[in-house]
Write a protein that holds these residues in place. Structure first.
Motif, short mmCIF file in Angstrom:
data_model
loop_
_atom_site.label_atom_id
_atom_site.label_comp_id
_atom_site.label_asym_id
_atom_site.label_seq_id
_atom_site.Cartn_x
_atom_site.Cartn_y
_atom_site.Cartn_z
N ARG A 78 75.99 39.12 29.04
CA ARG A 78 76.24 39.77 27.75
C ARG A 78 77.52 40.58 27.77
O ARG A 78 78.31 40.55 26.83
N GLN A 79 77.75 41.32 28.84
CA GLN A 79 78.96 42.11 28.95
C GLN A 79 80.20 41.21 28.91
O GLN A 79 81.17 41.51 28.22
N ASN A 80 80.17 40.12 29.65
CA ASN A 80 81.29 39.18 29.66
C ASN A 80 81.49 38.53 28.29
O ASN A 80 82.62 38.34 27.84
N THR A 81 80.38 38.18 27.63
CA THR A 81 80.46 37.58 26.30
C THR A 81 81.05 38.56 25.29
O THR A 81 81.88 38.20 24.46
N ASP A 82 80.63 39.83 25.37
CA ASP A 82 81.17 40.86 24.49
C ASP A 82 82.68 41.02 24.69
O ASP A 82 83.45 41.13 23.73
N LYS A 83 83.12 41.03 25.94
CA LYS A 83 84.54 41.14 26.24
C LYS A 83 85.31 39.94 25.69
O LYS A 83 86.39 40.09 25.11
N ASP A 84 84.75 38.74 25.88
CA ASP A 84 85.41 37.53 25.37
C ASP A 84 85.50 37.54 23.84
O ASP A 84 86.54 37.22 23.27
N ALA A 85 84.40 37.92 23.18
CA ALA A 85 84.38 37.95 21.71
C ALA A 85 85.38 38.98 21.19
O ALA A 85 86.10 38.72 20.21
N LEU A 86 85.48 40.13 21.85
CA LEU A 86 86.43 41.16 21.44
C LEU A 86 87.86 40.67 21.60
O LEU A 86 88.71 40.88 20.73
N ALA A 87 88.14 39.99 22.70
CA ALA A 87 89.48 39.45 22.93
C ALA A 87 89.84 38.40 21.88
O ALA A 87 90.95 38.38 21.36
N ILE A 88 88.88 37.55 21.54
CA ILE A 88 89.10 36.52 20.52
C ILE A 88 89.37 37.16 19.17
O ILE A 88 90.30 36.77 18.45
#
Length: 124
Positions: A78-88
């Motif tokens: 979840r933490q990695n997904t949140d970081k990826d979504a924020l970057a996108i």
């Protein structure tokens, strides 16, 4: 039949979101494998303790972050997904090709409005 069709549409939508988010990621980003063999405890026999065999090294090396009460692989995901979504979203917000009337533009507008913490709130 309708449930099957809706499920099929949902599956297609999720697949497209996954595809576009993967395409939007930086090309030189570190690739994470689906199964990280380094997390396995190869000293343990799978027939003796399968859970430890699969997760042993991860359990030994991973610390619970100080701001969390628990930590597991799904929390990490979840933490990695949140970081990826924020970057996108940050990249998309800077891109002028997304018009306000498109789905991408609407998502960007919602993101910008949530992130706009500098504006004063309306008072009654």
């Amino acid at each position: 039949m309708t449930i099957h069709k809706n499920f099929k549409n949902l599956s297609l939508s999720l697949a497209l979101i996954g595809f576009f988010s993967t395409q939007a990621q930086n090309a030189d980003a570190k690739k994470m494998p689906g199964i990280n063999l380094d997390y396995m405890d190869k000293k343990t026999k799978p027939v003796d303790d399968f859970y430890k065999f699969v997760n042993g090294t991860w359990l030994e090396k991973t610390e619970i972050p100080s701001d969390k009460t628990r930590w597991g692989s799904f929390d990490e995901l979840r933490q990695n997904t949140d970081k990826d979504a924020l970057a996108i979203l940050n990249d998309a917000a800077k891109n002028p090709k997304y018009k306000a009337n498109t789905d991408q533009g609407k998502a960007i507008n919602v993101y910008k409005s949530v992130m706009d913490t500098g504006r004063e709130t309306l008072k009654e």
